[in-house]
Design a protein around this motif. Structure first.
Motif, PDB file in Angstrom:
ATOM      1  N   GLY A 173      27.599 -19.277 -21.082  1.00 36.85           N
ATOM      2  CA  GLY A 173      27.721 -18.578 -19.807  1.00 36.85           C
ATOM      3  C   GLY A 173      28.852 -19.177 -18.985  1.00 36.85           C
ATOM      4  N   GLU A 222      29.125 -22.915 -17.426  1.00 36.89           N
ATOM      5  CA  GLU A 222      28.156 -23.765 -18.114  1.00 36.89           C
ATOM      6  C   GLU A 222      28.847 -25.018 -18.696  1.00 36.89           C
ATOM      7  OE1 GLU A 222      24.333 -21.788 -19.902  1.00 36.89           O
ATOM      8  OE2 GLU A 222      26.029 -21.502 -21.220  1.00 36.89           O
ATOM      9  N   SER A 247      23.745 -22.455 -17.296  1.00 35.58           N
ATOM     10  CA  SER A 247      24.082 -21.486 -16.243  1.00 35.58           C
ATOM     11  C   SER A 247      22.779 -20.965 -15.644  1.00 35.58           C
ATOM     12  CB  SER A 247      24.855 -20.324 -16.882  1.00 35.58           C
ATOM     13  OG  SER A 247      24.735 -19.183 -16.086  1.00 35.58           O
ATOM     14  N   ASP A 264      22.315 -18.146 -14.892  1.00 37.31           N
ATOM     15  CA  ASP A 264      22.189 -16.781 -15.409  1.00 37.31           C
ATOM     16  C   ASP A 264      21.537 -16.740 -16.791  1.00 37.31           C
ATOM     17  OD1 ASP A 264      23.596 -15.793 -13.193  1.00 37.31           O
ATOM     18  OD2 ASP A 264      25.507 -16.295 -14.157  1.00 37.31           O
ATOM     19  N   ARG A 265      21.268 -17.900 -17.372  1.00 36.07           N
ATOM     20  CA  ARG A 265      20.726 -17.932 -18.732  1.00 36.07           C
ATOM     21  C   ARG A 265      19.299 -17.393 -18.763  1.00 36.07           C
ATOM     22  NH1 ARG A 265      22.071 -19.869 -23.705  1.00 36.07           N
ATOM     23  NH2 ARG A 265      24.176 -20.602 -23.313  1.00 36.07           N
ATOM     24  N   TYR A 277      25.446 -10.711 -25.381  1.00 29.93           N
ATOM     25  CA  TYR A 277      25.049 -11.224 -24.053  1.00 29.93           C
ATOM     26  C   TYR A 277      23.550 -11.259 -23.794  1.00 29.93           C
ATOM     27  CZ  TYR A 277      30.001 -10.557 -22.870  1.00 29.93           C
ATOM     28  OH  TYR A 277      31.364 -10.618 -22.832  1.00 29.93           O
ATOM     29  N   LEU A 283      22.171 -13.790 -21.339  1.00 24.49           N
ATOM     30  CA  LEU A 283      22.536 -13.763 -19.910  1.00 24.49           C
ATOM     31  C   LEU A 283      21.782 -12.657 -19.184  1.00 24.49           C
ATOM     32  CD1 LEU A 283      26.418 -14.183 -20.212  1.00 24.49           C
ATOM     33  CD2 LEU A 283      24.733 -15.944 -19.625  1.00 24.49           C
ATOM     34  N   SER A 284      21.464 -12.892 -17.910  1.00 21.52           N
ATOM     35  CA  SER A 284      20.764 -11.866 -17.124  1.00 21.52           C
ATOM     36  C   SER A 284      21.653 -10.618 -17.038  1.00 21.52           C
ATOM     37  CB  SER A 284      20.492 -12.393 -15.717  1.00 21.52           C
ATOM     38  OG  SER A 284      21.714 -12.460 -14.993  1.00 21.52           O
ATOM     39  N   TYR A 285      21.034  -9.480 -16.777  1.00 22.84           N
ATOM     40  CA  TYR A 285      21.827  -8.251 -16.754  1.00 22.84           C
ATOM     41  C   TYR A 285      22.870  -8.255 -15.634  1.00 22.84           C
ATOM     42  CZ  TYR A 285      23.141  -3.426 -17.430  1.00 22.84           C
ATOM     43  OH  TYR A 285      23.869  -2.279 -17.655  1.00 22.84           O
ATOM     44  N   ALA A 308      24.492 -10.724 -14.515  1.00 24.40           N
ATOM     45  CA  ALA A 308      25.592 -11.598 -14.963  1.00 24.40           C
ATOM     46  C   ALA A 308      26.459 -10.874 -16.000  1.00 24.40           C
ATOM     47  CB  ALA A 308      25.031 -12.892 -15.542  1.00 24.40           C
ATOM     48  N   GLN A 309      25.840 -10.109 -16.890  1.00 26.11           N
ATOM     49  CA  GLN A 309      26.608  -9.328 -17.879  1.00 26.11           C
ATOM     50  C   GLN A 309      27.539  -8.336 -17.168  1.00 26.11           C
ATOM     51  OE1 GLN A 309      24.198  -7.332 -20.842  1.00 26.11           O
ATOM     52  NE2 GLN A 309      22.724  -9.001 -20.914  1.00 26.11           N
TER      53      GLN A 309
END
Ligand SMILES: C[S@@+](CC[C@H](N)C(=O)[O-])C[C@H]1O[C@@H](n2cnc3c(N)ncnc32)[C@H](O)[C@@H]1O
Length: 367
Positions: free
Chosen positions: A42, A45, A70, A72-73, A89, A92-94, A96-97
């Protein structure tokens, strides 16, 4: 004697991820200044990586451990994530994507097309209403009785029992394929569809496609004299927008798609079968330059040079370019800008959550 680059293979480094490039790899700079690409990380990170391959100007690495994760992980739901090459991805959270894709699109417009934020303003990305279970078709590879996707960066088969981004009906078809022992004699690939009657191109995420249509529909506004839809498939855009134009013309080389489009065509709606590069000059010669909207929805290769030259020559007033590849979009927008167009804005639409793909709609007007 191994070169300095090759001797890096197998070495481990603690790095900070400075960027995540289009395609999904994180970008890190080693202490000696060399650049390494590493998947499954991420932005921002801190990680330990191991160099696995060396190219002339950069290195490829694998993730060994995450030192400072991160925020966002997230936990990827797919059991083969990281081995299968389909998604990039899921870790990673949506949100963050979405932020990454917006950033990558702007970066590609700048790097490939030399288009600044002023030349080609990027509007906020439009999210897919579904983050998982959205694909209405998948193509699986078959080998030695197994069905699956190719591993990242190779054509080794990763067997799958279900695909988290596919619609439930597609996963049912996958389960049926797995249960069918006859497939054991079958190698090659198979496309599994939620709707098996479709023989021509159709947008792969119906939920995000509705968003894409909304963006295009807003750009079309009240419509006008003529709509030319190049690379029209079965006329998806024309069917939605035909009520706003005095005449509509679709250009497409797939015979089955053209047959489908013609089935319920109205009197002011025509379809020509053939190569856009060959059909476009006459199509644009027969419409009003000042009151025509041209929709372009080419495959990933983008526009042939002859097509962008022809548009620059004919100067239809409004151009809506739907792209599934940022680099070819950047190249084509730069050509159209040189050909007399103003790029009003570019709107990314997330057609393929969890994957590295980026779809975008550019709106251009003749100067
Ligand atoms: C991305 S799809 C878009 C289809 C349609 N706009 C839709 O949303 O359903 C691209 C289409 O362009 C067609 N195509 C690709 N290259 C072409 C060419 N050189 N001339 C004509 N059609 C082409 C393909 O057959 C496909 O139907």
């Amino acid at each position: 004697m191994p070169t300095a680059q090759a001797s890096a293979i197998g070495t481990r480094h603690r790095v900070k991820i400075a960027d995540v490039a289009f395609g999904g790899d994180g970008v890190a700079r080693l202490d000696d200044g060399r650049v390494a690409f590493v998947p499954l990380v991420g932005l921002g990170e801190e990680v330990t990586i191991e160099i696995v391959a060396a190219r002339k100007n950069f290195l490829h690495a694998k993730l060994v451990s995450i030192e400072v994760p991160s925020p966002d992980r997230v936990q990827p739901p797919c059991v083969v994530y990281g081995r299968c090459g389909g998604c990039a991805y899921q870790h990673l959270s949506y949100p963050a994507q979405l932020a990454l894709k917006e950033r990558q699109l702007a970066a590609t417009l700048r790097r490939v097309g030399h288009l600044t934020a002023e030349d080609a303003p990027v509007r906020p990305i439009v999210a897919s209403p579904r983050e998982f279970e959205y694909r209405n078709r998948i193509t699986v590879h078959l080998a030695n009785g197994a069905a699956g996707f190719h591993a990242a960066g190779s054509n080794k088969l990763v067997e799958i029992a279900r695909c988290e981004i596919a619609e439930p009906a597609v996963n049912e078809a996958l389960a049926a394929l797995a249960a069918n022992r006859r497939r054991k004699r079958e190698d090659g690939h198979r496309t599994l569809r939620a709707d098996r009657t479709r023989r021509f191109f159709h947008q792969a995420n119906d939920f995000a496609a509705a968003e894409l249509m909304r963006v295009v529909s807003e750009l079309v506004g009240a419509g006008g004299a003529s709509l030319v839809d190049a690379y029209c498939g079965a006329g998806w855009f024309i069917k939605e927008l035909r009520g706003r134009f005095a005449q509509c013309l679709g250009l497409e080389w797939d015979r089955y798609a053209v047959e489908e489009a013609r089935k319920d065509a109205l009197d002011h709606e025509r379809y020509l079968e053939g190569d856009v590069a060959l059909l476009l000059p006459e199509a644009l010669a027969n419409v009003s330059k000042t009151d025509t909207t041209l929709i372009l929805d080419p495959p990933a290769e983008g526009l042939a040079a002859a097509v962008s030259d022809e548009i620059s020559h004919a100067q239809p007033q409004r151009v809506i370019y739907v792209s599934c590849h940022p680099a070819t979009l950047a190249r084509d927008l730069a050509r159209l800008k040189r050909g007399g167009y103003k790029i009003e804005h570019v709107t990314p639409v997330d057609m393929f959550p969890q994957t590295a793909e980026i779809e975008a709609v550019a709106f251009l007007t003749a100067r």
